[in-house]
Write a protein that holds these residues in place. Sequence first.
Motif, PDB file in Angstrom:
ATOM      1  N   ASP A  65       0.809  -1.217   0.000  1.00  0.00           N
ATOM      2  CA  ASP A  65       0.000   0.000   0.000  1.00  0.00           C
ATOM      3  C   ASP A  65       0.844   1.270   0.000  1.00  0.00           C
ATOM      4  N   GLY A  66       2.173   1.141  -0.015  1.00  0.00           N
ATOM      5  CA  GLY A  66       3.030   2.315  -0.088  1.00  0.00           C
ATOM      6  C   GLY A  66       3.165   3.072   1.214  1.00  0.00           C
ATOM      7  N   SER A  67       2.715   2.510   2.336  1.00  0.00           N
ATOM      8  CA  SER A  67       2.827   3.206   3.614  1.00  0.00           C
ATOM      9  C   SER A  67       4.270   3.152   4.100  1.00  0.00           C
ATOM     10  N   TYR A  68       4.637   4.132   4.904  1.00  0.00           N
ATOM     11  CA  TYR A  68       6.006   4.224   5.398  1.00  0.00           C
ATOM     12  C   TYR A  68       5.983   4.802   6.803  1.00  0.00           C
ATOM     13  N   THR A  69       7.101   4.668   7.485  1.00  0.00           N
ATOM     14  CA  THR A  69       7.238   5.178   8.843  1.00  0.00           C
ATOM     15  C   THR A  69       8.357   6.198   8.890  1.00  0.00           C
ATOM     16  N   GLY A  70       8.336   7.006   9.946  1.00  0.00           N
ATOM     17  CA  GLY A  70       9.371   8.017  10.118  1.00  0.00           C
ATOM     18  C   GLY A  70       9.140   8.781  11.408  1.00  0.00           C
ATOM     19  N   PHE A  71       9.995   9.739  11.640  1.00  0.00           N
ATOM     20  CA  PHE A  71       9.935  10.534  12.855  1.00  0.00           C
ATOM     21  C   PHE A  71       9.497  11.962  12.537  1.00  0.00           C
ATOM     22  N   ILE A  72       8.691  12.521  13.423  1.00  0.00           N
ATOM     23  CA  ILE A  72       8.387  13.947  13.361  1.00  0.00           C
ATOM     24  C   ILE A  72       8.760  14.574  14.700  1.00  0.00           C
ATOM     25  N   LYS A  73       9.165  15.795  14.645  1.00  0.00           N
ATOM     26  CA  LYS A  73       9.548  16.545  15.844  1.00  0.00           C
ATOM     27  C   LYS A  73       8.457  17.568  16.119  1.00  0.00           C
ATOM     28  N   VAL A  74       7.926  17.567  17.331  1.00  0.00           N
ATOM     29  CA  VAL A  74       6.838  18.476  17.703  1.00  0.00           C
ATOM     30  C   VAL A  74       7.297  19.342  18.869  1.00  0.00           C
ATOM     31  N   GLN A  75       7.182  20.634  18.707  1.00  0.00           N
ATOM     32  CA  GLN A  75       7.487  21.565  19.795  1.00  0.00           C
ATOM     33  C   GLN A  75       6.198  21.921  20.517  1.00  0.00           C
ATOM     34  N   LEU A  76       6.209  21.853  21.835  1.00  0.00           N
ATOM     35  CA  LEU A  76       5.030  22.166  22.638  1.00  0.00           C
ATOM     36  C   LEU A  76       5.123  23.610  23.109  1.00  0.00           C
ATOM     37  N   LYS A  77       4.217  24.440  22.642  1.00  0.00           N
ATOM     38  CA  LYS A  77       4.174  25.850  23.030  1.00  0.00           C
ATOM     39  C   LYS A  77       2.818  26.117  23.684  1.00  0.00           C
ATOM     40  N   LEU A  78       2.684  25.683  24.936  1.00  0.00           N
ATOM     41  CA  LEU A  78       1.436  25.821  25.673  1.00  0.00           C
ATOM     42  C   LEU A  78       1.582  26.932  26.702  1.00  0.00           C
ATOM     43  N   VAL A  79       0.633  27.841  26.732  1.00  0.00           N
ATOM     44  CA  VAL A  79       0.682  28.963  27.669  1.00  0.00           C
ATOM     45  C   VAL A  79      -0.133  28.682  28.921  1.00  0.00           C
ATOM     46  N   ARG A  80      -0.982  27.660  28.872  1.00  0.00           N
ATOM     47  CA  ARG A  80      -1.813  27.325  30.023  1.00  0.00           C
ATOM     48  C   ARG A  80      -1.290  26.042  30.672  1.00  0.00           C
ATOM     49  N   PRO A  81      -1.560  25.842  31.958  1.00  0.00           N
ATOM     50  CA  PRO A  81      -1.128  24.596  32.608  1.00  0.00           C
ATOM     51  C   PRO A  81      -1.928  23.409  32.097  1.00  0.00           C
ATOM     52  N   VAL A  82      -1.332  22.234  32.184  1.00  0.00           N
ATOM     53  CA  VAL A  82      -2.002  20.995  31.804  1.00  0.00           C
ATOM     54  C   VAL A  82      -2.277  20.187  33.055  1.00  0.00           C
ATOM     55  N   SER A  83      -3.252  19.285  32.969  1.00  0.00           N
ATOM     56  CA  SER A  83      -3.657  18.473  34.113  1.00  0.00           C
ATOM     57  C   SER A  83      -3.127  17.061  33.959  1.00  0.00           C
ATOM     58  N   VAL A  84      -2.577  16.538  35.046  1.00  0.00           N
ATOM     59  CA  VAL A  84      -2.097  15.159  35.078  1.00  0.00           C
ATOM     60  C   VAL A  84      -2.730  14.473  36.278  1.00  0.00           C
ATOM     61  N   PRO A  85      -2.890  13.143  36.227  1.00  0.00           N
ATOM     62  CA  PRO A  85      -3.533  12.451  37.350  1.00  0.00           C
ATOM     63  C   PRO A  85      -2.619  12.390  38.559  1.00  0.00           C
ATOM     64  N   ALA A  86      -3.226  12.508  39.725  1.00  0.00           N
ATOM     65  CA  ALA A  86      -2.515  12.353  40.999  1.00  0.00           C
ATOM     66  C   ALA A  86      -3.404  11.537  41.908  1.00  0.00           C
ATOM     67  N   THR A  87      -3.198  10.210  41.953  1.00  0.00           N
ATOM     68  CA  THR A  87      -4.041   9.298  42.727  1.00  0.00           C
ATOM     69  C   THR A  87      -3.512   9.179  44.139  1.00  0.00           C
ATOM     70  N   LYS A  88      -4.370   9.382  45.096  1.00  0.00           N
ATOM     71  CA  LYS A  88      -4.009   9.290  46.511  1.00  0.00           C
ATOM     72  C   LYS A  88      -4.816   8.174  47.161  1.00  0.00           C
ATOM     73  N   ARG A  89      -4.148   7.357  47.945  1.00  0.00           N
ATOM     74  CA  ARG A  89      -4.807   6.267  48.658  1.00  0.00           C
ATOM     75  C   ARG A  89      -5.263   6.732  50.027  1.00  0.00           C
ATOM     76  N   VAL A  90      -6.550   6.616  50.278  1.00  0.00           N
ATOM     77  CA  VAL A  90      -7.080   7.065  51.567  1.00  0.00           C
ATOM     78  C   VAL A  90      -7.752   5.890  52.254  1.00  0.00           C
ATOM     79  N   PRO A  91      -7.648   5.753  53.554  1.00  0.00           N
ATOM     80  CA  PRO A  91      -8.261   4.629  54.262  1.00  0.00           C
ATOM     81  C   PRO A  91      -9.769   4.795  54.366  1.00  0.00           C
ATOM     82  N   THR A  92     -10.484   3.657  54.395  1.00  0.00           N
ATOM     83  CA  THR A  92     -11.924   3.671  54.570  1.00  0.00           C
ATOM     84  C   THR A  92     -12.254   3.254  55.995  1.00  0.00           C
ATOM     85  N   LEU A  93     -13.543   3.341  56.329  1.00  0.00           N
ATOM     86  CA  LEU A  93     -13.973   2.979  57.672  1.00  0.00           C
ATOM     87  C   LEU A  93     -14.123   1.483  57.835  1.00  0.00           C
ATOM     88  N   GLN A  94     -14.169   0.768  56.701  1.00  0.00           N
ATOM     89  CA  GLN A  94     -14.352  -0.670  56.778  1.00  0.00           C
ATOM     90  C   GLN A  94     -13.007  -1.352  57.008  1.00  0.00           C
TER      91      GLN A  94
END
Length: 286
Positions: free
Chosen positions: A110-139
């Motif tokens: 099918d003529g498909s090919y692979t290669g590398f692209i370089k992407v520069q991130l120019k973000l002016v706002r903060p991004v959100s990432v997960p932060a999981t915290k383990r908390v005890p239950t009453l049980q």
Amino acid sequence: LSPSTDCSFTCHYRCRALVRLDCSGPPGAGNEDDGTEQALEKDTNVDEPSEWEKTELDQAQVEQRIKEYNSQINSNLFMSLVRGQRGARGVTVPCPGPAHPSFDVSQNKDGSYTGFIKVQLKLVRPVSVPATKRVPTLQTGRMGPRTQGVKRRTSFYLPKGTVKHLHILSHTRASEVIDALLRKFTVVDNPRKFALFERSEKDEQVYLRKLADEEQPLRLRLLAGPSEKVLSFVLKENETGEVNWDAFTLPELHNFLRILQREEEEHVRRLQHRYAHCRQKMQEAL
């Protein structure tokens, strides 16, 4: 609204204590490179076809272009016709060791090919990432106290000038590149908050064009050649001019509603005070 005395920034008066600005220095005291580039940047319409989009290549021409591309680069980030197994969502994992610029046409129909692209991130706002915290239950069971995971988010600014290389397929779409970048940085924000732009320099002018979701960045890279002045990729916030409410979470939307309600109540209070004052003056005149 409370305007800043040092610049044109304006925010809600209730948020004034939560906002810190570093704009008190003299004009030109910031990063001169960023200011020059922003002054030269011109956004073009996403509907305007790129000159690279008008070029159609057959398999023989793709093979020749790949040979020419690989002969012009000084790294091991070669392009090659697809010979192995591709990764999920069109984004492949680079093989250990340098890639080889040779390819076997008989293994690629099918003529498909692979290669590398370089992407520069120019973000002016903060991004959100997960932060999981383990908390005890009453049980408490026989095996000890049970815990429950609570999903939390933390926000931070990506370092200025962050660059990422991605190994992708020729048919990988721009939307898939955005998804891959967010996964690599474990960003949980909605992908529609971001857009992939092509950046080019011509006649001492910098041009930015937002790629459509279906456009293929690696194909553009091959047609433009390896020069980053001719073509490079930038990830930025998706500024559409309209608010995309579907991109916000329910807590964010509820917060917006509370802010609007407070503003509405403040506006009603001022109107009532104004008319009460007018009524008092009229009664005194009578």
